[in-house]
Design a protein around this motif. Sequence first.
Motif, PDB file in Angstrom:
ATOM      1  N   HIS A  62      13.621  -0.496 -72.213  1.00  0.00           N
ATOM      2  CA  HIS A  62      12.222  -0.851 -72.464  1.00  0.00           C
ATOM      3  C   HIS A  62      11.437  -1.001 -71.164  1.00  0.00           C
ATOM      4  O   HIS A  62      10.281  -0.572 -71.083  1.00  0.00           O
ATOM      5  CB  HIS A  62      12.132  -2.114 -73.318  1.00  0.00           C
ATOM      6  CG  HIS A  62      12.420  -1.868 -74.765  1.00  0.00           C
ATOM      7  ND1 HIS A  62      11.458  -1.448 -75.647  1.00  0.00           N
ATOM      8  CD2 HIS A  62      13.568  -1.950 -75.466  1.00  0.00           C
ATOM      9  CE1 HIS A  62      11.994  -1.296 -76.846  1.00  0.00           C
ATOM     10  NE2 HIS A  62      13.278  -1.585 -76.765  1.00  0.00           N
ATOM     11  N   ALA A  66       8.267   1.343 -70.019  1.00  0.00           N
ATOM     12  CA  ALA A  66       6.967   0.767 -69.625  1.00  0.00           C
ATOM     13  C   ALA A  66       6.540   1.258 -68.241  1.00  0.00           C
ATOM     14  O   ALA A  66       5.359   1.546 -68.012  1.00  0.00           O
ATOM     15  CB  ALA A  66       7.047  -0.762 -69.652  1.00  0.00           C
ATOM     16  N   SER A  70       3.216   3.401 -67.618  1.00  0.00           N
ATOM     17  CA  SER A  70       2.205   2.901 -66.681  1.00  0.00           C
ATOM     18  C   SER A  70       1.866   3.932 -65.616  1.00  0.00           C
ATOM     19  O   SER A  70       0.747   3.970 -65.110  1.00  0.00           O
ATOM     20  CB  SER A  70       2.685   1.610 -66.008  1.00  0.00           C
ATOM     21  OG  SER A  70       2.790   0.582 -66.956  1.00  0.00           O
ATOM     22  N   GLY A  94       5.350   3.729 -76.876  1.00  0.00           N
ATOM     23  CA  GLY A  94       5.330   2.483 -77.630  1.00  0.00           C
ATOM     24  C   GLY A  94       5.055   2.619 -79.114  1.00  0.00           C
ATOM     25  O   GLY A  94       5.246   1.673 -79.865  1.00  0.00           O
TER      26      GLY A  94
END
Length: 179
Positions: A62, A66, A70, A94
Motif C-alpha cells: 500500500h 501511494a 503521488s 486506489g
Amino acid sequence: MNYQQTIEYLFSRLPMFSKVGDSALKNDLLNIRLLCGILGHPEDRFPSVHIAGTNGKGSTSHMLSAIFQSAGYKTGLYTSPHLHDFRERIRINGEMIPEARVVSFTAEMKQHMETIEPSFFELTVAMAFQWFAEEGIDIAIIETGLGGRLDSTNIISPSFPSLPISASTIRIYWATHQR
C-alpha cells in the motif's frame, strides 16, 4: 449473474485454502499459466513490483502504491486477503475493480474455469492482471499470497534482482512488452 451471485459462485465453486486446506494448493504454476495464456498474457503488458516476505507485505504494498500514485503513475495494486469486499484485492489508483468487471470476467472465463479448475487465488490473480492490462497501468504492485516458488504471482518475470526491504522482499519486474 449479478455481482452478489458472481461472488457467491467464486466462493463456492473454486477451491480456497481457507476452506479445503492443502488440496487448494497446486504443485506447479500450470493453472495460472493456462489462465493467462487464454487472456493473451496480460502479465507481460506492464512493469511490476513484487512484494514477498513474512511480515509487512500489505503495508509495504500500500505504501509503494501511494508513492507511485503521488509521482503521477497509474498504479495497479493486487493484495490479499480482503477485509470487507472482494474488490479490495484489485485496485487502480486506489479505486477497486468495478463490480461489473468482476461479473464480466467471471462470465468470460466460466467455461475455462470448469476445465482448468483454478484455485480462488489463481483466478483472482488472472483477473487482476487482465484488468491492469486493459486499463493500461504504468506499474503494478503485486503482493504474494502464501509465497514460495509456486505462488501464482510468480508468473511475472524478473528483470531486476530482489531488494531486501525490512521483513519483506521487493522484486521489480519490467514487462517484455514496452509501450
